[in-house]
Design an enzyme around this catalytic site. Structure first.
Site: not given
Length: 377
Positions: A123, A127, A360, A362
């Protein structure tokens, strides 16, 4: 779904560990927002890391169903602890599937034994669900690489010894231009941002990892250059089963607390369990807990049978996460005003549940995946 003798033994062991070591510390760990170092080491000593890693590489050598059972039981104790089991499973699966023998020898044993703490770094500020937006780069430098970039909201960033970092190695190749690097966090140029203070799962440490001209040798590249996105996707199904299992553990804890409270709390001269409104809430909680558990075990079974588990894992993660948020809210309702007070288990469970709809992938992304599978059939 009837469990085998081996799986029942795994469940009993994990439940005893949760009851004896995790539950007594959960309230303090949440309140103080500290990493559970003693419990983490005990998990390594008791074989609760690397559940599906082959025994020859230092793991337990069990299957994905066993992993899901362990995640549920640990989360019933405290979801932040289960998160550690899930993170270790993710990075060790990457090493088992894609690591070189040297990488496996260097990292799997210490991670599984809880001697090293890992972080999985995808992340970034731009991003999250859209992994294609990452800007971290690794540029070839002689035989090795130079890593630059910043990763945000990374699990274990404040305490990690090793980071698995997704970076662009070919800016023009899109998803085919990403690679994963195994980065020793003691290297020059690796720095940590401040620890984030979260709504829930507060013992699970989250923060930034920054990489400024970090020089990596050729041995840092995991697997094949340009296959990082593919490798990341290869472990997502198991990751989603893990988070779904964690959500089931939260549901089970909420159900147990609600049943006990409904029997002892009295209003209008009787236990509130006598009121049909409360009975219906308990029935729905039990129904959805069992449904989520069966979805999880079905998805785990598909992974173990090497079948396509994409839709099954997304269904399990989406349903279990939504149910955990709904029914921990109902648990607070059953407790009344006391359920809204810090220090009561259901108040923590409510906060811990929310992230299961987000990380993991949404639950909106899970619905997209499910719909695409349905429409492509």
């Amino acid at each position: 779904m009837e469990l085998s003798t081996e799986h029942r033994q795994v469940a009993d062991m994990a439940r005893r560990f949760a009851d004896d070591l995790i539950r007594p510390e959960a309230e303090r760990l949440d309140r103080e927002e500290v990493f559970a170092g003693d419990i983490y080491r005990a998990m390594g000593e008791n074989g609760l890391f690397g559940i599906t890693v082959p025994e020859a590489l230092g793991g337990a050598g069990l299957d994905c169903l066993a992993y899901s059972i362990v995640m549920e039981e640990l989360s019933r104790g405290y979801a932040s602890i289960a998160d550690q089991c899930g993170l270790v499973e993710l990075v060790t699966t990457l090493l088992v599937q894609h690591g070189s023998p040297a990488q496996q020898d260097r990292w799997i044993g210490p991670i599984v034994r809880a001697e090293k703490r890992a972080a999985y770094c995808i992340t970034e500020a731009g991003a999250g669900s859209d992994v294609s937006g990452i800007k971290t780069t690794a540029v070839k430098q002689g035989a090795g690489w130079r890593l630059n970039g910043a990763k945000l909201w990374i699990h274990n960033a404040p305490v990690a010894d090793v980071a698995f970092v997704l970076a662009r190695t070919d800016l023009a190749a899109g998803k085919r231009g990403m690679s994963i690097f195994v980065v020793d966090c003691a290297l020059p140029g690796v720095t940590r941002g401040p620890k984030e203070h979260k709504l829930g799962q507060r013992s699970s440490q989250v923060g930034e990892l920054n990489f400024e001209n970090v020089e990596l040798g050729p041995e840092a590249l995991l697997g094949t250059e340009g296959r990082g996105f593919h490798m990341m996707m290869s472990v997502l199904e198991k990751g989603r089963v893990g988070i779904a299992s964690l959500a089931v553990g939260i549901l089970q804890a909420a159900l147990e607390a609600s049943l006990e409270q409904a029997r002892i709390r009295r209003q209008f001269g009787q236990a509130i369990a006598e009121f049909q409104a409360i009975q219906f809430m308990l029935a729905d909680m039990a129904k959805d807990t069992e449904a989520a558990r069966l979805l999880v075990r079905s998805a785990a079974g598909k992974i173990d049978a090497r079948l396509d588990a994409t839709a099954a894992a997304s269904m399990a993660k989406c349903f279990a996460g939504d149910a955990a948020v709904l029914h921990t809210g109902n648990a607070i309702q059953i407790f009344g005003g006391s359920g809204y007070i810090r220090g009561y288990e259901v108040e923590r469970l409510y906060r811990d549940a929310k992230i299961t709809q987000i990380y993991e992938g949404t639950n909106q992304i899970q619905r997209v995946i499910i719909a695409r599978k349905l429409l492509s059939a």
